[in-house]
Design an enzyme around this catalytic site. Structure first.
Site, short mmCIF file in Angstrom:
data_model
loop_
_atom_site.label_atom_id
_atom_site.label_comp_id
_atom_site.label_asym_id
_atom_site.label_seq_id
_atom_site.Cartn_x
_atom_site.Cartn_y
_atom_site.Cartn_z
N PHE A 1 13.15 -27.82 -30.23
CA PHE A 1 13.37 -27.03 -31.03
C PHE A 1 15.29 -26.22 -30.53
O PHE A 1 15.17 -25.73 -30.35
CB PHE A 1 12.37 -25.64 -31.13
CG PHE A 1 12.12 -24.65 -32.11
CD1 PHE A 1 11.86 -25.41 -33.15
CD2 PHE A 1 13.06 -23.87 -32.34
CE1 PHE A 1 11.67 -24.26 -34.58
CE2 PHE A 1 13.25 -22.95 -33.20
CZ PHE A 1 12.76 -22.78 -34.59
N ASP B 1 20.98 -26.56 -25.04
CA ASP B 1 20.45 -25.73 -25.82
C ASP B 1 19.89 -24.94 -25.39
O ASP B 1 18.59 -24.88 -25.09
CB ASP B 1 19.26 -25.71 -26.83
CG ASP B 1 18.74 -25.60 -28.31
OD1 ASP B 1 18.86 -23.72 -27.22
OD2 ASP B 1 18.20 -25.36 -29.30
N LYS C 1 18.28 -15.58 -28.32
CA LYS C 1 16.99 -14.61 -27.53
C LYS C 1 17.61 -13.56 -26.39
O LYS C 1 17.78 -12.73 -26.38
CB LYS C 1 15.86 -15.87 -26.51
CG LYS C 1 15.84 -16.65 -27.82
CD LYS C 1 13.65 -17.11 -27.75
CE LYS C 1 13.32 -17.46 -29.43
NZ LYS C 1 13.07 -18.49 -29.36
#
Ligand SMILES: *Cc1c(COP(=O)(O)O)cnc(C)c1O
Length: 407
Positions: free
Chosen positions: A140, A225, A254
Protein backbone atom coordinates in the site's frame (compact mmCIF):
# COMPACT_ATOMS: atom_id res chain seq x y z
CA UNK A 1 -32.28 22.19 15.71
CA UNK A 2 -29.26 23.24 17.79
CA UNK A 3 -25.98 22.81 15.94
CA UNK A 4 -24.68 20.29 18.48
CA UNK A 5 -27.75 18.09 18.05
CA UNK A 6 -27.01 17.92 14.34
CA UNK A 7 -23.46 16.70 14.82
CA UNK A 8 -24.20 13.02 14.69
CA UNK A 9 -23.07 10.11 12.61
CA UNK A 10 -26.20 10.43 10.46
CA UNK A 11 -25.07 13.88 9.25
CA UNK A 12 -22.00 12.20 7.76
CA UNK A 13 -24.25 10.35 5.31
CA UNK A 14 -25.95 13.62 4.36
CA UNK A 15 -22.94 15.83 3.81
CA UNK A 16 -19.84 13.69 3.24
CA UNK A 17 -18.62 11.90 0.13
CA UNK A 18 -19.34 8.25 0.95
CA UNK A 19 -15.83 6.86 0.46
CA UNK A 20 -15.58 6.01 4.18
CA UNK A 21 -17.80 4.03 6.54
CA UNK A 22 -16.95 5.55 9.95
CA UNK A 23 -18.03 3.99 13.25
CA UNK A 24 -21.00 5.47 15.13
CA UNK A 25 -18.73 6.83 17.88
CA UNK A 26 -17.66 10.49 17.55
CA UNK A 27 -14.71 11.17 19.86
CA UNK A 28 -14.39 14.78 20.98
CA UNK A 29 -11.34 14.73 23.25
CA UNK A 30 -8.15 12.73 23.75
CA UNK A 31 -5.40 12.57 26.34
CA UNK A 32 -2.53 10.10 26.18
CA UNK A 33 -4.00 6.77 25.07
CA UNK A 34 -7.56 7.56 26.14
CA UNK A 35 -10.38 9.12 24.11
CA UNK A 36 -13.82 10.39 25.10
CA UNK A 37 -16.87 10.56 22.86
CA UNK A 38 -19.81 12.98 22.74
CA UNK A 39 -21.52 11.06 25.56
CA UNK A 40 -18.31 11.16 27.66
CA UNK A 41 -17.80 7.42 27.15
CA UNK A 42 -14.13 6.57 27.51
CA UNK A 43 -12.06 4.52 25.07
CA UNK A 44 -8.56 3.11 25.25
CA UNK A 45 -6.71 3.70 22.01
CA UNK A 46 -4.80 0.74 20.52
CA UNK A 47 -5.26 2.21 17.01
CA UNK A 48 -3.46 5.55 17.29
CA UNK A 49 -5.37 6.96 14.33
CA UNK A 50 -3.77 4.26 12.11
CA UNK A 51 -0.18 4.44 13.34
CA UNK A 52 -0.22 8.24 13.52
CA UNK A 53 -0.66 9.32 17.16
CA UNK A 54 2.77 8.02 18.18
CA UNK A 55 2.92 10.10 21.35
CA UNK A 56 -0.75 9.65 22.19
CA UNK A 57 -3.28 12.48 22.12
CA UNK A 58 -2.35 16.05 23.04
CA UNK A 59 1.20 15.24 24.17
CA UNK A 60 2.46 18.31 26.10
CA UNK A 61 5.63 18.62 24.03
CA UNK A 62 3.61 18.63 20.79
CA UNK A 63 1.01 21.04 22.16
CA UNK A 64 3.82 23.39 23.22
CA UNK A 65 5.53 23.20 19.81
CA UNK A 66 2.27 23.83 17.96
CA UNK A 67 1.03 26.69 20.13
CA UNK A 68 4.45 28.38 20.19
CA UNK A 69 4.72 28.21 16.42
CA UNK A 70 1.09 29.33 16.08
CA UNK A 71 2.08 32.63 17.73
CA UNK A 72 5.06 33.07 15.42
CA UNK A 73 4.32 32.18 11.81
CA UNK A 74 1.90 29.85 10.06
CA UNK A 75 2.77 29.82 6.41
CA UNK A 76 5.10 31.23 3.78
CA UNK A 77 4.98 28.87 0.74
CA UNK A 78 8.20 27.59 -0.82
CA UNK A 79 9.01 31.00 -2.26
CA UNK A 80 10.83 31.28 1.08
CA UNK A 81 12.19 28.70 3.45
CA UNK A 82 11.48 28.72 7.19
CA UNK A 83 13.26 27.87 10.43
CA UNK A 84 11.17 24.87 11.56
CA UNK A 85 11.59 23.21 8.14
CA UNK A 86 15.35 23.80 8.20
CA UNK A 87 15.65 22.41 11.72
CA UNK A 88 13.56 19.33 10.92
CA UNK A 89 15.40 18.57 7.69
CA UNK A 90 18.73 18.97 9.47
CA UNK A 91 17.65 16.48 12.17
CA UNK A 92 16.25 13.94 9.72
CA UNK A 93 19.47 13.95 7.71
CA UNK A 94 21.54 13.52 10.88
CA UNK A 95 19.42 10.60 12.04
CA UNK A 96 19.31 8.68 8.73
CA UNK A 97 21.32 7.74 5.63
CA UNK A 98 19.84 10.70 3.79
CA UNK A 99 21.48 13.99 2.82
CA UNK A 100 18.37 15.69 1.48
CA UNK A 101 14.72 16.06 2.38
CA UNK A 102 11.59 16.97 0.42
CA UNK A 103 8.56 17.82 2.57
CA UNK A 104 4.99 16.96 1.66
CA UNK A 105 1.68 16.66 3.50
CA UNK A 106 0.77 12.99 3.25
CA UNK A 107 2.26 9.58 2.66
CA UNK A 108 0.86 9.43 -0.83
CA UNK A 109 2.49 12.75 -1.74
CA UNK A 110 5.87 11.67 -0.37
CA UNK A 111 5.58 8.48 -2.43
CA UNK A 112 4.50 10.42 -5.49
CA UNK A 113 7.69 12.48 -5.13
CA UNK A 114 9.78 9.31 -4.72
CA UNK A 115 8.35 7.70 -7.85
CA UNK A 116 8.74 10.87 -9.92
CA UNK A 117 12.34 11.20 -8.72
CA UNK A 118 13.09 7.59 -9.68
CA UNK A 119 11.66 8.07 -13.16
CA UNK A 120 13.46 11.39 -13.63
CA UNK A 121 16.76 9.87 -12.50
CA UNK A 122 16.40 7.06 -15.04
CA UNK A 123 15.57 9.51 -17.84
CA UNK A 124 18.52 11.76 -16.95
CA UNK A 125 21.10 8.98 -16.45
CA UNK A 126 19.99 6.18 -18.75
CA UNK A 127 16.99 6.46 -21.06
CA UNK A 128 13.24 6.93 -21.07
CA UNK A 129 12.97 3.18 -21.69
CA UNK A 130 14.26 2.44 -18.20
CA UNK A 131 10.80 2.96 -16.76
CA UNK A 132 9.75 -0.27 -15.07
CA UNK A 133 8.59 0.01 -11.47
CA UNK A 134 8.45 -3.25 -9.54
CA UNK A 135 6.12 -3.38 -6.54
CA UNK A 136 4.46 -6.05 -4.45
CA UNK A 137 1.09 -7.69 -4.05
CA UNK A 138 -0.75 -6.37 -0.98
CA UNK A 139 1.58 -3.36 -0.81
CA UNK A 140 0.00 0.00 0.00
CA UNK A 141 1.45 3.34 -1.03
CA UNK A 142 -1.43 5.83 -0.92
CA UNK A 143 -4.31 7.00 -3.07
CA UNK A 144 -2.96 9.35 -5.72
CA UNK A 145 -3.31 7.69 -9.11
CA UNK A 146 0.40 6.88 -9.43
CA UNK A 147 0.82 5.60 -5.86
CA UNK A 148 -2.41 3.60 -5.85
CA UNK A 149 -1.35 1.98 -9.12
CA UNK A 150 2.00 1.02 -7.57
CA UNK A 151 0.07 -0.36 -4.58
CA UNK A 152 -0.62 -4.07 -4.83
CA UNK A 153 -4.40 -4.13 -4.80
CA UNK A 154 -5.81 -3.46 -8.24
CA UNK A 155 -9.34 -3.09 -6.85
CA UNK A 156 -8.17 0.27 -5.42
CA UNK A 157 -6.82 1.53 -8.75
CA UNK A 158 -9.38 0.04 -11.18
CA UNK A 159 -12.20 2.13 -12.57
CA UNK A 160 -10.43 5.47 -12.95
CA UNK A 161 -9.42 5.25 -16.59
CA UNK A 162 -5.92 4.71 -18.00
CA UNK A 163 -3.35 4.01 -15.31
CA UNK A 164 0.27 5.14 -15.09
CA UNK A 165 2.24 2.62 -17.13
CA UNK A 166 5.11 0.17 -16.57
CA UNK A 167 4.17 -0.91 -13.05
CA UNK A 168 4.49 -4.64 -12.30
CA UNK A 169 3.51 -6.52 -9.15
CA UNK A 170 5.00 -9.71 -7.76
CA UNK A 171 4.58 -11.60 -4.47
CA UNK A 172 6.30 -10.14 -1.40
CA UNK A 173 9.10 -12.22 0.10
CA UNK A 174 9.51 -14.14 -3.17
CA UNK A 175 13.19 -14.04 -4.10
CA UNK A 176 12.73 -16.12 -7.26
CA UNK A 177 9.97 -13.81 -8.55
CA UNK A 178 12.09 -10.67 -8.35
CA UNK A 179 15.16 -12.43 -9.72
CA UNK A 180 13.08 -13.45 -12.73
CA UNK A 181 11.54 -10.02 -13.33
CA UNK A 182 14.17 -7.40 -12.56
CA UNK A 183 16.35 -6.24 -15.45
CA UNK A 184 18.06 -3.28 -17.00
CA UNK A 185 14.66 -1.73 -17.80
CA UNK A 186 13.88 -1.61 -14.09
CA UNK A 187 13.83 1.94 -12.83
CA UNK A 188 12.87 1.30 -9.20
CA UNK A 189 11.63 -1.28 -6.72
CA UNK A 190 9.15 0.12 -4.22
CA UNK A 191 8.34 -1.76 -1.04
CA UNK A 192 7.30 -1.43 2.57
CA UNK A 193 9.96 -2.90 4.85
CA UNK A 194 7.02 -4.52 6.71
CA UNK A 195 3.66 -4.51 4.94
CA UNK A 196 1.09 -2.73 7.10
CA UNK A 197 -2.28 -2.35 5.36
CA UNK A 198 -1.70 -5.59 3.46
CA UNK A 199 -1.86 -7.70 6.63
CA UNK A 200 1.16 -6.91 8.84
CA UNK A 201 3.66 -9.04 6.94
CA UNK A 202 7.36 -8.93 7.81
CA UNK A 203 9.93 -9.37 5.09
CA UNK A 204 12.58 -12.04 5.44
CA UNK A 205 16.05 -10.58 5.80
CA UNK A 206 17.22 -12.76 2.92
CA UNK A 207 14.55 -11.20 0.69
CA UNK A 208 15.37 -7.59 1.55
CA UNK A 209 19.10 -8.16 1.15
CA UNK A 210 18.58 -9.82 -2.21
CA UNK A 211 16.34 -6.98 -3.42
CA UNK A 212 19.09 -4.50 -2.48
CA UNK A 213 21.70 -6.57 -4.37
CA UNK A 214 19.51 -6.89 -7.45
CA UNK A 215 18.79 -3.15 -7.49
CA UNK A 216 22.52 -2.42 -7.39
CA UNK A 217 23.21 -4.96 -10.11
CA UNK A 218 20.61 -3.42 -12.44
CA UNK A 219 21.09 0.22 -11.46
CA UNK A 220 17.54 0.40 -10.16
CA UNK A 221 16.61 2.52 -7.16
CA UNK A 222 15.30 0.93 -4.00
CA UNK A 223 12.45 2.92 -2.45
CA UNK A 224 11.37 2.04 1.09
CA UNK A 225 7.90 3.25 1.92
CA UNK A 226 8.22 3.85 5.66
CA UNK A 227 5.03 5.86 5.91
CA UNK A 228 3.72 3.36 8.48
CA UNK A 229 6.94 1.72 9.75
CA UNK A 230 8.92 4.93 10.27
CA UNK A 231 9.41 7.14 13.32
CA UNK A 232 9.99 4.48 15.93
CA UNK A 233 7.07 2.24 15.06
CA UNK A 234 9.15 -0.95 14.79
CA UNK A 235 11.48 -0.10 17.69
CA UNK A 236 14.14 1.43 15.45
CA UNK A 237 13.78 5.03 14.33
CA UNK A 238 13.28 3.65 10.81
CA UNK A 239 12.71 0.00 9.96
CA UNK A 240 15.61 -0.04 7.48
CA UNK A 241 17.98 0.54 10.39
CA UNK A 242 16.71 -2.61 12.09
CA UNK A 243 17.09 -4.59 8.87
CA UNK A 244 20.55 -3.23 8.10
CA UNK A 245 19.53 -2.62 4.47
CA UNK A 246 19.63 0.97 3.26
CA UNK A 247 17.32 2.24 0.52
CA UNK A 248 18.09 4.97 -2.02
CA UNK A 249 14.88 6.81 -1.24
CA UNK A 250 12.80 6.61 1.94
CA UNK A 251 9.37 8.09 2.47
CA UNK A 252 7.66 8.70 5.76
CA UNK A 253 4.52 10.38 7.07
CA UNK A 254 1.91 9.06 9.58
CA UNK A 255 3.83 9.19 12.92
CA UNK A 256 6.17 11.93 11.68
CA UNK A 257 3.61 14.55 12.69
CA UNK A 258 2.00 12.49 15.44
CA UNK A 259 -1.40 13.79 14.31
CA UNK A 260 -0.42 16.91 12.36
CA UNK A 261 -0.26 16.33 8.56
CA UNK A 262 3.34 16.21 7.38
CA UNK A 263 5.41 13.85 5.26
CA UNK A 264 8.95 13.61 3.98
CA UNK A 265 10.91 12.01 1.21
CA UNK A 266 14.54 11.38 2.16
CA UNK A 267 17.33 10.64 -0.28
CA UNK A 268 21.00 11.08 -1.12
CA UNK A 269 22.54 14.28 -2.45
CA UNK A 270 23.32 12.76 -5.84
CA UNK A 271 19.77 11.54 -6.40
CA UNK A 272 18.22 14.72 -5.04
CA UNK A 273 20.11 16.75 -7.66
CA UNK A 274 17.71 15.37 -10.29
CA UNK A 275 14.79 17.31 -8.85
CA UNK A 276 15.99 20.67 -10.12
CA UNK A 277 14.18 23.95 -9.58
CA UNK A 278 10.68 23.73 -11.01
CA UNK A 279 10.55 19.92 -11.41
CA UNK A 280 8.39 19.27 -8.36
CA UNK A 281 6.71 21.11 -5.52
CA UNK A 282 3.93 21.57 -2.98
CA UNK A 283 2.23 24.67 -1.58
CA UNK A 284 1.98 23.38 1.97
CA UNK A 285 5.05 21.10 1.93
CA UNK A 286 7.41 22.19 4.72
CA UNK A 287 4.75 24.33 6.38
CA UNK A 288 6.13 25.87 9.62
CA UNK A 289 3.34 24.55 11.87
CA UNK A 290 3.74 21.00 10.54
CA UNK A 291 7.53 21.08 10.80
CA UNK A 292 7.51 22.54 14.31
CA UNK A 293 5.27 19.70 15.51
CA UNK A 294 7.30 17.06 13.64
CA UNK A 295 10.49 18.39 15.18
CA UNK A 296 9.03 17.87 18.64
CA UNK A 297 7.95 14.35 17.65
CA UNK A 298 11.36 13.43 16.24
CA UNK A 299 13.16 14.85 19.29
CA UNK A 300 11.01 12.68 21.55
CA UNK A 301 10.88 9.48 19.46
CA UNK A 302 14.58 9.38 18.59
CA UNK A 303 15.58 9.04 22.26
CA UNK A 304 17.05 5.57 22.90
CA UNK A 305 14.80 5.13 25.95
CA UNK A 306 11.66 5.71 23.86
CA UNK A 307 12.82 3.25 21.18
CA UNK A 308 13.68 0.67 23.85
CA UNK A 309 10.22 1.29 25.32
CA UNK A 310 8.64 0.29 22.01
CA UNK A 311 10.38 -3.11 22.20
CA UNK A 312 9.23 -3.53 25.83
CA UNK A 313 5.65 -2.68 24.85
CA UNK A 314 5.78 -5.15 21.99
CA UNK A 315 6.52 -7.88 24.58
CA UNK A 316 3.61 -6.72 26.77
CA UNK A 317 1.26 -6.79 23.77
CA UNK A 318 2.44 -10.22 22.64
CA UNK A 319 2.15 -11.68 26.16
CA UNK A 320 -1.35 -10.31 26.71
CA UNK A 321 -2.60 -11.44 23.28
CA UNK A 322 -1.12 -14.91 23.82
CA UNK A 323 -2.92 -15.13 27.17
CA UNK A 324 -6.25 -14.09 25.69
CA UNK A 325 -5.69 -16.64 22.96
CA UNK A 326 -5.06 -19.40 25.51
CA UNK A 327 -8.57 -18.82 26.88
CA UNK A 328 -10.33 -17.99 23.60
CA UNK A 329 -8.29 -19.54 20.79
CA UNK A 330 -9.12 -17.39 17.78
CA UNK A 331 -5.62 -16.31 16.67
CA UNK A 332 -3.22 -18.51 14.74
CA UNK A 333 -0.28 -16.11 15.02
CA UNK A 334 0.79 -12.72 16.41
CA UNK A 335 3.06 -11.09 13.85
CA UNK A 336 4.75 -7.80 13.03
CA UNK A 337 7.39 -5.82 14.85
CA UNK A 338 7.47 -3.19 17.58
CA UNK A 339 4.06 -1.58 17.86
CA UNK A 340 2.90 -2.58 14.40
CA UNK A 341 1.36 -5.90 15.34
CA UNK A 342 -1.21 -8.15 13.73
CA UNK A 343 -3.22 -10.94 15.35
CA UNK A 344 -4.11 -13.36 12.57
CA UNK A 345 -7.47 -15.12 12.85
CA UNK A 346 -7.64 -18.91 12.69
CA UNK A 347 -9.33 -20.45 9.62
CA UNK A 348 -12.54 -20.84 11.61
CA UNK A 349 -12.60 -17.11 12.41
CA UNK A 350 -11.49 -15.86 9.04
CA UNK A 351 -13.29 -12.84 7.63
CA UNK A 352 -14.29 -11.64 11.12
CA UNK A 353 -11.63 -9.04 11.92
CA UNK A 354 -14.15 -6.23 11.61
CA UNK A 355 -16.54 -8.00 14.03
CA UNK A 356 -13.75 -7.88 16.60
CA UNK A 357 -13.12 -4.20 15.90
CA UNK A 358 -16.82 -3.43 16.45
CA UNK A 359 -17.08 -5.64 19.59
CA UNK A 360 -13.95 -3.95 21.00
CA UNK A 361 -15.50 -0.54 20.32
CA UNK A 362 -18.55 -1.61 22.32
CA UNK A 363 -16.25 -2.48 25.23
CA UNK A 364 -14.45 0.88 25.03
CA UNK A 365 -11.39 -0.12 23.04
CA UNK A 366 -10.16 1.10 19.65
CA UNK A 367 -8.36 -1.47 17.49
CA UNK A 368 -7.75 -1.68 13.74
CA UNK A 369 -7.95 -4.34 11.08
CA UNK A 370 -5.58 -5.12 8.20
CA UNK A 371 -7.78 -6.83 5.66
CA UNK A 372 -10.55 -9.16 6.82
CA UNK A 373 -8.42 -11.71 8.72
CA UNK A 374 -6.01 -9.65 10.81
CA UNK A 375 -6.70 -7.48 13.88
CA UNK A 376 -4.06 -4.75 13.87
CA UNK A 377 -2.59 -2.82 16.78
CA UNK A 378 -0.73 0.47 16.24
CA UNK A 379 -0.97 2.27 19.58
CA UNK A 380 1.00 5.21 20.88
CA UNK A 381 4.69 4.36 21.23
CA UNK A 382 4.55 5.64 24.82
CA UNK A 383 1.28 3.99 25.85
CA UNK A 384 1.26 3.36 29.60
CA UNK A 385 1.37 -0.17 31.02
CA UNK A 386 -1.96 0.27 32.81
CA UNK A 387 -3.61 1.39 29.54
CA UNK A 388 -2.32 -1.78 27.89
CA UNK A 389 -3.54 -3.96 30.78
CA UNK A 390 -6.98 -2.36 30.89
CA UNK A 391 -7.26 -2.35 27.09
CA UNK A 392 -6.44 -6.04 26.98
CA UNK A 393 -9.19 -6.73 29.57
CA UNK A 394 -11.62 -4.92 27.29
CA UNK A 395 -10.35 -6.86 24.27
CA UNK A 396 -10.81 -10.12 26.14
CA UNK A 397 -14.37 -9.13 27.08
CA UNK A 398 -15.11 -8.34 23.42
CA UNK A 399 -13.64 -11.61 22.21
CA UNK A 400 -15.45 -13.56 24.96
CA UNK A 401 -18.80 -12.16 23.81
CA UNK A 402 -18.16 -13.17 20.21
CA UNK A 403 -16.64 -16.51 21.22
CA UNK A 404 -19.51 -17.55 23.47
CA UNK A 405 -22.02 -16.57 20.84
CA UNK A 406 -20.05 -18.38 18.15
CA UNK A 407 -19.45 -21.65 20.06
C1 LIG B 1 -0.95 5.11 5.12
C2 LIG B 1 0.09 4.72 4.13
C3 LIG B 1 0.29 5.47 2.95
C4 LIG B 1 -0.60 6.63 2.57
O1 LIG B 1 -0.45 7.72 3.42
P1 LIG B 1 -1.49 8.95 3.29
O2 LIG B 1 -0.98 9.93 4.31
O3 LIG B 1 -2.84 8.39 3.61
O4 LIG B 1 -1.41 9.45 1.91
C5 LIG B 1 1.31 5.10 2.12
N1 LIG B 1 2.10 4.06 2.40
C6 LIG B 1 1.95 3.32 3.52
C7 LIG B 1 2.88 2.19 3.78
C8 LIG B 1 0.92 3.61 4.41
O5 LIG B 1 0.74 2.86 5.49
Amino acid sequence: MATEDKLQRSLFDEVMVPCYAPMDIIPVRGQGSRLWDQQQREYIDFAGGIAVSCLGHCHPRMVAALTEQAQQLWHLSNVMTNEPALRLADKLTQLTFADKVFFANSGAEANEAALKLARRYAVDNFSAEKDQIIAFNHGFHGRTFFTVTVGGQSSYSDGFGPKPQAVTHIPYNDVAAIEALIGDKTCAVMMEPLQGEGGVISPSLEFVERVRQLCDQHQALLIFDEVQTGNGRTGDLFAYQGLGVTPDILTTAKSLGGGFPVAAMLTTASLASHLKVGTHGSTYGGNPLACAVAEAVVDEISQPAVLAGVKQRELWFREALTQINSRYPIFSEIRGKGLLLGAVLTPEWQGRARDILVAAGNEGLMVLVAGTDVVRFTPSLVIEKNDIDEGMQRLEAAIATLYNYHC
